[in-house]
Design a protein around this motif. Sequence first.
Motif, PDB file in Angstrom:
ATOM      1  N   MET A   1       0.827  -1.210   0.000  1.00 27.68           N
ATOM      2  CA  MET A   1       0.000   0.000   0.000  1.00 27.68           C
ATOM      3  C   MET A   1       0.861   1.261   0.000  1.00 27.68           C
ATOM      4  SD  MET A   1      -3.004  -1.103  -0.294  1.00 27.68           S
ATOM      5  CE  MET A   1      -4.083   0.242   0.080  1.00 27.68           C
ATOM      6  N   LYS A   2       1.985   1.231   0.687  1.00 32.07           N
ATOM      7  CA  LYS A   2       2.895   2.384   0.664  1.00 32.07           C
ATOM      8  C   LYS A   2       3.439   2.604  -0.743  1.00 32.07           C
ATOM      9  CE  LYS A   2       4.427   2.398   5.479  1.00 32.07           C
ATOM     10  NZ  LYS A   2       5.559   2.214   6.407  1.00 32.07           N
ATOM     11  N   ASP A   3       3.784   1.515  -1.432  1.00 27.23           N
ATOM     12  CA  ASP A   3       4.260   1.631  -2.810  1.00 27.23           C
ATOM     13  C   ASP A   3       3.168   2.191  -3.717  1.00 27.23           C
ATOM     14  OD1 ASP A   3       6.748   0.645  -2.099  1.00 27.23           O
ATOM     15  OD2 ASP A   3       6.325  -1.404  -2.778  1.00 27.23           O
ATOM     16  N   LYS A   4       1.941   1.723  -3.515  1.00 24.97           N
ATOM     17  CA  LYS A   4       0.822   2.240  -4.304  1.00 24.97           C
ATOM     18  C   LYS A   4       0.609   3.728  -4.040  1.00 24.97           C
ATOM     19  CE  LYS A   4      -1.808  -2.015  -4.883  1.00 24.97           C
ATOM     20  NZ  LYS A   4      -3.063  -2.722  -4.593  1.00 24.97           N
ATOM     21  N   GLU A   5       0.763   4.120  -2.773  1.00 26.89           N
ATOM     22  CA  GLU A   5       0.602   5.529  -2.428  1.00 26.89           C
ATOM     23  C   GLU A   5       1.675   6.368  -3.115  1.00 26.89           C
ATOM     24  OE1 GLU A   5       0.280   8.406   1.520  1.00 26.89           O
ATOM     25  OE2 GLU A   5       1.289   6.472   1.681  1.00 26.89           O
ATOM     26  N   LYS A   6       2.916   5.881  -3.115  1.00 25.58           N
ATOM     27  CA  LYS A   6       3.998   6.606  -3.796  1.00 25.58           C
ATOM     28  C   LYS A   6       3.697   6.727  -5.285  1.00 25.58           C
ATOM     29  CE  LYS A   6       7.751   5.249  -0.683  1.00 25.58           C
ATOM     30  NZ  LYS A   6       8.959   4.431  -0.550  1.00 25.58           N
ATOM     31  N   ASN A   7       3.246   5.643  -5.895  1.00 28.71           N
ATOM     32  CA  ASN A   7       2.909   5.681  -7.319  1.00 28.71           C
ATOM     33  C   ASN A   7       1.768   6.664  -7.586  1.00 28.71           C
ATOM     34  OD1 ASN A   7       4.855   3.799  -8.005  1.00 28.71           O
ATOM     35  ND2 ASN A   7       3.454   2.079  -7.912  1.00 28.71           N
ATOM     36  N   TYR A   8       0.770   6.646  -6.720  1.00 27.80           N
ATOM     37  CA  TYR A   8      -0.356   7.557  -6.878  1.00 27.80           C
ATOM     38  C   TYR A   8       0.109   9.011  -6.780  1.00 27.80           C
ATOM     39  CZ  TYR A   8      -4.616  10.118  -5.836  1.00 27.80           C
ATOM     40  OH  TYR A   8      -5.626  11.034  -5.838  1.00 27.80           O
ATOM     41  N   LEU A   9       0.962   9.299  -5.800  1.00 28.85           N
ATOM     42  CA  LEU A   9       1.459  10.662  -5.639  1.00 28.85           C
ATOM     43  C   LEU A   9       2.301  11.086  -6.840  1.00 28.85           C
ATOM     44  CD1 LEU A   9       2.354  10.667  -1.830  1.00 28.85           C
ATOM     45  CD2 LEU A   9       0.394  11.755  -2.938  1.00 28.85           C
ATOM     46  N   THR A  10       3.087  10.149  -7.370  1.00 30.75           N
ATOM     47  CA  THR A  10       3.888  10.452  -8.554  1.00 30.75           C
ATOM     48  C   THR A  10       2.987  10.760  -9.747  1.00 30.75           C
ATOM     49  OG1 THR A  10       5.639   8.982  -7.760  1.00 30.75           O
ATOM     50  CG2 THR A  10       5.672   9.554 -10.096  1.00 30.75           C
ATOM     51  N   ILE A  11       1.957   9.948  -9.928  1.00 29.16           N
ATOM     52  CA  ILE A  11       1.013  10.181 -11.025  1.00 29.16           C
ATOM     53  C   ILE A  11       0.298  11.506 -10.837  1.00 29.16           C
ATOM     54  CG2 ILE A  11      -1.166   9.364 -12.020  1.00 29.16           C
ATOM     55  CD1 ILE A  11      -0.140   6.488 -11.498  1.00 29.16           C
ATOM     56  N   GLN A  12      -0.089  11.797  -9.608  1.00 29.04           N
ATOM     57  CA  GLN A  12      -0.782  13.053  -9.317  1.00 29.04           C
ATOM     58  C   GLN A  12       0.131  14.247  -9.630  1.00 29.04           C
ATOM     59  OE1 GLN A  12      -2.023  13.446  -5.229  1.00 29.04           O
ATOM     60  NE2 GLN A  12      -3.741  14.725  -5.763  1.00 29.04           N
ATOM     61  N   GLU A  13       1.389  14.162  -9.259  1.00 31.89           N
ATOM     62  CA  GLU A  13       2.340  15.246  -9.532  1.00 31.89           C
ATOM     63  C   GLU A  13       2.529  15.412 -11.039  1.00 31.89           C
ATOM     64  OE1 GLU A  13       4.599  18.430  -8.686  1.00 31.89           O
ATOM     65  OE2 GLU A  13       3.534  17.235  -7.201  1.00 31.89           O
ATOM     66  N   TYR A  14       2.628  14.294 -11.753  1.00 29.66           N
ATOM     67  CA  TYR A  14       2.774  14.341 -13.206  1.00 29.66           C
ATOM     68  C   TYR A  14       1.546  15.000 -13.848  1.00 29.66           C
ATOM     69  CZ  TYR A  14       3.188  12.716 -18.018  1.00 29.66           C
ATOM     70  OH  TYR A  14       3.257  12.651 -19.382  1.00 29.66           O
ATOM     71  N   ASN A  15       0.359  14.647 -13.349  1.00 34.76           N
ATOM     72  CA  ASN A  15      -0.868  15.255 -13.879  1.00 34.76           C
ATOM     73  C   ASN A  15      -0.921  16.748 -13.600  1.00 34.76           C
ATOM     74  OD1 ASN A  15      -1.815  12.868 -14.949  1.00 34.76           O
ATOM     75  ND2 ASN A  15      -3.074  12.346 -13.182  1.00 34.76           N
TER      76      ASN A  15
END
Length: 124
Positions: free
Chosen positions: A64-78
Amino acid sequence: MGLTASSQVDTSKLVKCLPVATVRQIIKDLLSGDSAKLQLQLTESQLIETEKKLHLKDSIINSMKDKEKNYLTIQEYNKEQLILLNNYSTKVENDLKKEGRKNNVRSVIQSTLLLSLTFLLTKK
């Protein structure tokens, strides 16, 4: 020739008799020891199962921590994409406004020239 024979040792001399109370206490102690061993085995198996569950929970948490990091990265990219698109949109709007002003100026100049030429031609 002589034959030698041997016999068993008399066991009646080696047997010791214990009082009944002592024998009962020994039996109780043996039974409680067996019970304690079984309890220890049960506790150890429960500990192993608990460690397995803990390992599973830790792996879920890490996932879940990895998923959160990926989500935050995607959000920053967006967000970066949105900023880039807003900048591009603003630039296109400004370019269109400039073209509109140029067209208005051309139209005014053309109208003025046309009126001037018409005036000059009608005056002759």
